[in-house]
Design a protein around this motif. Structure first.
Motif, mmCIF file in Angstrom:
data_model
loop_
_atom_site.group_PDB
_atom_site.id
_atom_site.type_symbol
_atom_site.label_atom_id
_atom_site.label_comp_id
_atom_site.label_asym_id
_atom_site.label_seq_id
_atom_site.Cartn_x
_atom_site.Cartn_y
_atom_site.Cartn_z
ATOM 1 N N LYS A 1 0.840 -1.200 0.000
ATOM 2 C CA LYS A 1 0.000 0.000 0.000
ATOM 3 C C LYS A 1 0.880 1.257 0.000
ATOM 4 O O LYS A 1 2.021 1.207 0.468
ATOM 5 N N PRO A 2 0.363 2.382 -0.489
ATOM 6 C CA PRO A 2 1.171 3.617 -0.552
ATOM 7 C C PRO A 2 1.667 4.092 0.815
ATOM 8 O O PRO A 2 2.657 4.829 0.893
ATOM 9 N N THR A 3 0.995 3.667 1.886
ATOM 10 C CA THR A 3 1.392 4.100 3.234
ATOM 11 C C THR A 3 2.342 3.121 3.917
ATOM 12 O O THR A 3 2.764 3.349 5.061
ATOM 13 N N ASP A 4 2.685 2.034 3.247
ATOM 14 C CA ASP A 4 3.481 0.968 3.870
ATOM 15 C C ASP A 4 4.966 1.311 3.973
ATOM 16 O O ASP A 4 5.530 1.968 3.087
ATOM 17 N N THR A 5 5.573 0.797 5.043
ATOM 18 C CA THR A 5 7.033 0.725 5.142
ATOM 19 C C THR A 5 7.425 -0.707 4.786
ATOM 20 O O THR A 5 6.900 -1.663 5.356
ATOM 21 N N VAL A 6 8.320 -0.832 3.820
ATOM 22 C CA VAL A 6 8.747 -2.151 3.342
ATOM 23 C C VAL A 6 10.145 -2.454 3.872
ATOM 24 O O VAL A 6 11.031 -1.594 3.844
ATOM 25 N N LEU A 7 10.333 -3.668 4.362
ATOM 26 C CA LEU A 7 11.658 -4.169 4.732
ATOM 27 C C LEU A 7 12.123 -5.102 3.621
ATOM 28 O O LEU A 7 11.483 -6.106 3.339
ATOM 29 N N GLU A 8 13.234 -4.758 2.974
ATOM 30 C CA GLU A 8 13.808 -5.638 1.955
ATOM 31 C C GLU A 8 15.116 -6.210 2.487
ATOM 32 O O GLU A 8 16.023 -5.459 2.861
ATOM 33 N N ILE A 9 15.210 -7.517 2.506
ATOM 34 C CA ILE A 9 16.415 -8.190 2.991
ATOM 35 C C ILE A 9 17.170 -8.746 1.796
ATOM 36 O O ILE A 9 16.632 -9.531 1.020
ATOM 37 N N GLY A 10 18.412 -8.305 1.635
ATOM 38 C CA GLY A 10 19.233 -8.749 0.515
ATOM 39 C C GLY A 10 18.844 -8.114 -0.803
ATOM 40 O O GLY A 10 18.501 -8.832 -1.745
ATOM 41 N N PRO A 11 18.902 -6.783 -0.944
ATOM 42 C CA PRO A 11 18.500 -6.133 -2.193
ATOM 43 C C PRO A 11 19.439 -6.418 -3.367
ATOM 44 O O PRO A 11 19.044 -6.262 -4.516
ATOM 45 N N GLY A 12 20.672 -6.834 -3.073
ATOM 46 C CA GLY A 12 21.611 -7.126 -4.155
ATOM 47 C C GLY A 12 21.853 -5.922 -5.041
ATOM 48 O O GLY A 12 22.139 -4.829 -4.556
ATOM 49 N N THR A 13 21.684 -6.090 -6.357
ATOM 50 C CA THR A 13 21.936 -4.995 -7.297
ATOM 51 C C THR A 13 20.775 -4.010 -7.386
ATOM 52 O O THR A 13 20.858 -3.019 -8.102
ATOM 53 N N GLY A 14 19.674 -4.301 -6.715
ATOM 54 C CA GLY A 14 18.556 -3.351 -6.659
ATOM 55 C C GLY A 14 17.469 -3.561 -7.684
ATOM 56 O O GLY A 14 16.593 -2.704 -7.845
ATOM 57 N N ASN A 15 17.463 -4.717 -8.387
ATOM 58 C CA ASN A 15 16.425 -4.954 -9.395
ATOM 59 C C ASN A 15 15.026 -4.940 -8.800
ATOM 60 O O ASN A 15 14.082 -4.422 -9.400
ATOM 61 N N LEU A 16 14.883 -5.514 -7.613
ATOM 62 C CA LEU A 16 13.589 -5.523 -6.932
ATOM 63 C C LEU A 16 13.333 -4.189 -6.234
ATOM 64 O O LEU A 16 12.210 -3.677 -6.228
ATOM 65 N N THR A 17 14.377 -3.605 -5.698
ATOM 66 C CA THR A 17 14.269 -2.343 -4.950
ATOM 67 C C THR A 17 13.636 -1.238 -5.791
ATOM 68 O O THR A 17 12.746 -0.520 -5.318
ATOM 69 N N VAL A 18 14.101 -1.089 -7.045
ATOM 70 C CA VAL A 18 13.617 0.023 -7.878
ATOM 71 C C VAL A 18 12.146 -0.147 -8.253
ATOM 72 O O VAL A 18 11.489 0.847 -8.580
#
Length: 317
Positions: free
Chosen positions: A65-82
């Motif tokens: 959701k637009p109001t969510d804080t997301v925890l990403e573990i192991g972003p690596g090169t950032g393909n999922l992050t972006v």
């Protein structure tokens, strides 16, 4: 005898050859440096997800959701992050590899999303988790079990975690009583959460390809959790699943087990009733419980979470 003609090389051609060799060497060095910056490190268990369609599907399955804080573990090169950043309010990432911390930060630098991203360099099993609503992770498989139970013990509760695991580990999380993969991991996870299988991911979707297939699962914590002492529960489950294909009575009917149960009973009686508390005959208790219709001649691997909770309750009573 004819004279051997000496070929003359002009100073200009020598200089050009030297310059060309120097440029080739520099390009080769630059190429190697660039490659080493993003090359997966085997010791870290790194396998970078490269298929955009699967990355998009993971983001959709997370239900951010637009109001969510997301925890990403192991972003690596950032393909999922972006892809995650535009969908959330903020993203907290934990990355063990310092090279990847720099890479994922560089990928969003100067964009509108940069202010949303915070990257912590460290071991996800040791770093304190922030408050978050949704967790998304593609992590080294060797830390899978520890990470799952760290997440399930996290407070305050989060809505769900969408995670990539080795296929067999993922299937163990949701295995049902009587299935081959049903084990202690299965019952402990299902006691604390609901597990949904989402996507099967082939090896060729990663760089480099791992030796096994993968799966994406969604883990949704039970809130509130069941009213049980988890250490007591896990002690019983550990004991039973050491010989999961035996009947409950066969597992418990050993000298070592009776000794352990008798010690526990004495400690509990002393704590509750003081030194004058009556000693419990654990052999009689085990026999009485195992003679009950729902546990008589039943193999451990056939007991679901509800039956195991009932068994623990019988012993405690």
């Amino acid at each position: 005898m004819p004279k051997v003609k000496k070929s003359r090389t002009s100073p200009h051609s020598v200089g050009s050859a030297s310059q060309s060799l120097s440029q080739s060497s520099s390009a080769s060095s630059a190429s190697k440096t660039t490659g080493s910056l993003l090359d997966p490190v085997k010791a870290y268990g790194q396998n970078f997800l490269k298929n955009p369609a699967i990355i998009t599907s993971i983001c959709q399955k997370a239900g951010i959701k637009p109001t969510d804080t997301v925890l990403e573990i192991g972003p690596g090169t950032g393909n999922l992050t972006v892809q995650l950043l535009p969908q959330c309010s903020s993203l907290k990432a934990i990355e063990y590899d310092p090279r990847m911390v720099r890479e994922v930060t560089k990928r969003v630098e100067g964009t509108d999303e940069a202010a949303k991203l915070t990257v912590t360099q460290g071991d996800a099993l040791k770093v304190a988790f922030p408050r978050f609503n949704v967790c998304v992770a593609n992590v080294p498989y060797q830390i899978s079990s520890g990470l799952v139970f760290k997440l399930l013990s996290h407070r305050p509760f989060f809505r769900c975690a969408v995670m990539m695991f080795q296929e067999e580990f993922a299937l163990r999380l949701s295995a049902r009583p009587g299935e081959t993969l049903y084990c202690r991991l299965s019952v402990n996870t299902q006691l604390l959460a609901r597990v949904d299988q989402l996507i099967k991911v082939g090896r060729n979707n990663f760089r480099p390809p791992p030796k096994v297939e993968s799966r994406v699962v969604r883990i949704s914590p039970r809130n509130p959790p069941p009213p049980v002492d988890f250490r007591e529960w896990d002690g019983m489950v550990r004991l039973l699943f050491n010989r999961k294909n035996k009947t409950v009575f066969s597992v418990l009917n050993t000298k070592a087990t009776y000794g352990l149960l008798q010690d526990n009973a004495r400690s509990h009686a002393a704590f509750v009733g003081g030194e004058g508390a009556k000693e419990v005959d654990v052999r009689a208790v085990v026999k009485d419980v195992c003679e009950m219709e729902k546990y008589k001649d039943v193999r451990v691997t056939r007991l679901g979470v509800d039956e195991l909770l009932g068994l623990l309750g019988e012993f405690n009573s």
